[in-house]
Design a protein around this motif. Sequence first.
Motif, PDB file in Angstrom:
ATOM      1  N   UNK A  37     -45.146 -62.777  78.522  1.00 26.82           N
ATOM      2  CA  UNK A  37     -45.029 -63.791  79.572  1.00 26.82           C
ATOM      3  C   UNK A  37     -43.603 -64.337  79.625  1.00 26.82           C
ATOM      4  N   UNK A  38     -42.999 -64.567  78.471  1.00 31.58           N
ATOM      5  CA  UNK A  38     -41.619 -65.063  78.456  1.00 31.58           C
ATOM      6  C   UNK A  38     -40.655 -64.003  78.964  1.00 31.58           C
ATOM      7  N   UNK A  39     -40.898 -62.751  78.619  1.00 34.14           N
ATOM      8  CA  UNK A  39     -40.071 -61.652  79.098  1.00 34.14           C
ATOM      9  C   UNK A  39     -40.155 -61.553  80.623  1.00 34.14           C
ATOM     10  N   UNK A  40     -41.380 -61.636  81.165  1.00 31.43           N
ATOM     11  CA  UNK A  40     -41.578 -61.594  82.610  1.00 31.43           C
ATOM     12  C   UNK A  40     -40.950 -62.818  83.273  1.00 31.43           C
ATOM     13  N   UNK A  41     -41.068 -63.961  82.627  1.00 30.34           N
ATOM     14  CA  UNK A  41     -40.446 -65.185  83.140  1.00 30.34           C
ATOM     15  C   UNK A  41     -38.932 -65.014  83.232  1.00 30.34           C
ATOM     16  N   UNK A  42     -38.314 -64.478  82.184  1.00 31.59           N
ATOM     17  CA  UNK A  42     -36.866 -64.242  82.211  1.00 31.59           C
ATOM     18  C   UNK A  42     -36.493 -63.291  83.346  1.00 31.59           C
ATOM     19  N   UNK A  43     -37.298 -62.236  83.514  1.00 35.01           N
ATOM     20  CA  UNK A  43     -37.042 -61.288  84.591  1.00 35.01           C
ATOM     21  C   UNK A  43     -37.078 -62.001  85.946  1.00 35.01           C
ATOM     22  N   UNK A  44     -38.120 -62.784  86.177  1.00 32.71           N
ATOM     23  CA  UNK A  44     -38.266 -63.481  87.457  1.00 32.71           C
ATOM     24  C   UNK A  44     -37.118 -64.462  87.674  1.00 32.71           C
ATOM     25  N   UNK A  45     -36.760 -65.197  86.644  1.00 30.00           N
ATOM     26  CA  UNK A  45     -35.663 -66.161  86.770  1.00 30.00           C
ATOM     27  C   UNK A  45     -34.366 -65.439  87.107  1.00 30.00           C
ATOM     28  N   UNK A  46     -34.087 -64.364  86.397  1.00 24.41           N
ATOM     29  CA  UNK A  46     -32.834 -63.643  86.621  1.00 24.41           C
ATOM     30  C   UNK A  46     -32.797 -62.916  87.957  1.00 24.41           C
ATOM     31  N   UNK A  47     -33.927 -62.402  88.403  1.00 25.08           N
ATOM     32  CA  UNK A  47     -33.942 -61.620  89.634  1.00 25.08           C
ATOM     33  C   UNK A  47     -34.063 -62.466  90.897  1.00 25.08           C
ATOM     34  N   UNK A  48     -34.858 -63.529  90.865  1.00 24.62           N
ATOM     35  CA  UNK A  48     -35.045 -64.334  92.078  1.00 24.62           C
ATOM     36  C   UNK A  48     -34.724 -65.808  91.886  1.00 24.62           C
ATOM     37  N   UNK A  49     -34.609 -66.234  90.649  1.00 28.22           N
ATOM     38  CA  UNK A  49     -34.373 -67.647  90.375  1.00 28.22           C
ATOM     39  C   UNK A  49     -33.093 -68.178  90.980  1.00 28.22           C
ATOM     40  N   UNK A  50     -32.019 -67.396  90.897  1.00 27.74           N
ATOM     41  CA  UNK A  50     -30.740 -67.847  91.422  1.00 27.74           C
ATOM     42  C   UNK A  50     -30.804 -68.035  92.933  1.00 27.74           C
ATOM     43  N   UNK A  51     -31.470 -67.114  93.623  1.00 26.67           N
ATOM     44  CA  UNK A  51     -31.607 -67.256  95.074  1.00 26.67           C
ATOM     45  C   UNK A  51     -32.441 -68.478  95.430  1.00 26.67           C
ATOM     46  N   UNK A  52     -33.502 -68.723  94.681  1.00 23.75           N
ATOM     47  CA  UNK A  52     -34.337 -69.905  94.924  1.00 23.75           C
ATOM     48  C   UNK A  52     -33.543 -71.184  94.654  1.00 23.75           C
ATOM     49  N   UNK A  53     -32.780 -71.176  93.574  1.00 24.55           N
ATOM     50  CA  UNK A  53     -31.940 -72.318  93.218  1.00 24.55           C
ATOM     51  C   UNK A  53     -30.921 -72.584  94.329  1.00 24.55           C
ATOM     52  N   UNK A  54     -30.250 -71.516  94.780  1.00 32.48           N
ATOM     53  CA  UNK A  54     -29.246 -71.677  95.831  1.00 32.48           C
ATOM     54  C   UNK A  54     -29.873 -72.146  97.137  1.00 32.48           C
ATOM     55  N   UNK A  55     -31.079 -71.663  97.463  1.00 29.09           N
ATOM     56  CA  UNK A  55     -31.778 -72.124  98.663  1.00 29.09           C
ATOM     57  C   UNK A  55     -32.082 -73.619  98.537  1.00 29.09           C
ATOM     58  N   UNK A  56     -32.495 -74.038  97.354  1.00 28.07           N
ATOM     59  CA  UNK A  56     -32.751 -75.457  97.127  1.00 28.07           C
ATOM     60  C   UNK A  56     -31.505 -76.296  97.336  1.00 28.07           C
ATOM     61  N   UNK A  57     -30.355 -75.780  96.876  1.00 25.16           N
ATOM     62  CA  UNK A  57     -29.096 -76.495  97.090  1.00 25.16           C
ATOM     63  C   UNK A  57     -28.757 -76.588  98.574  1.00 25.16           C
ATOM     64  N   UNK A  58     -28.960 -75.486  99.308  1.00 28.19           N
ATOM     65  CA  UNK A  58     -28.693 -75.512 100.750  1.00 28.19           C
ATOM     66  C   UNK A  58     -29.616 -76.496 101.464  1.00 28.19           C
ATOM     67  N   UNK A  60     -31.010 -79.151 100.110  1.00 28.11           N
ATOM     68  CA  UNK A  60     -30.563 -80.500  99.728  1.00 28.11           C
ATOM     69  C   UNK A  60     -29.321 -80.891 100.513  1.00 28.11           C
ATOM     70  N   UNK A  61     -28.390 -79.948 100.658  1.00 27.46           N
ATOM     71  CA  UNK A  61     -27.168 -80.216 101.411  1.00 27.46           C
ATOM     72  C   UNK A  61     -27.495 -80.549 102.867  1.00 27.46           C
ATOM     73  N   UNK A  62     -28.426 -79.823 103.469  1.00 24.97           N
ATOM     74  CA  UNK A  62     -28.823 -80.086 104.854  1.00 24.97           C
ATOM     75  C   UNK A  62     -29.479 -81.464 104.976  1.00 24.97           C
ATOM     76  N   UNK A  63     -30.318 -81.821 104.006  1.00 21.10           N
ATOM     77  CA  UNK A  63     -30.973 -83.128 104.031  1.00 21.10           C
ATOM     78  C   UNK A  63     -29.944 -84.251 103.902  1.00 21.10           C
ATOM     79  N   UNK A  64     -28.969 -84.065 103.032  1.00 17.90           N
ATOM     80  CA  UNK A  64     -27.916 -85.077 102.862  1.00 17.90           C
ATOM     81  C   UNK A  64     -27.078 -85.185 104.134  1.00 17.90           C
TER      82      UNK A  64
END
Length: 85
Positions: A37-58, A60-64
């Motif tokens: 589960x931790x291995x799969x979690x790391x995979x998901x974070x590394x493969x899609x986490x950054x895009x999700x994080x960046x979308x969240x920043x965008x 937040x920026x739009x809301x501000x």
Amino acid sequence: MSEALIRFEPAERAELAARLRTWCDREIGLELGGFDAEFLLDFAINEIGTQCYNRGLLDAQAAIAKRVDTLTDAIAELEKAPPRR
């Protein structure tokens, strides 16, 4: 286990891994061990986490920006016309 690009506190990682294990078991009938589960979690974070994080920043920026526009309009409404002479 590889180093994740997005880091979580150990308690957060444990909760996410547990939720992943539950989801895999319930939705696809796959029973994962803790390490898997931790291995799969790391995979998901590394493969899609950054895009999700960046979308969240965008988002937040739009809301501000929307709030700043509202404040700018409110300040403009406070402007007084200079006295006529």
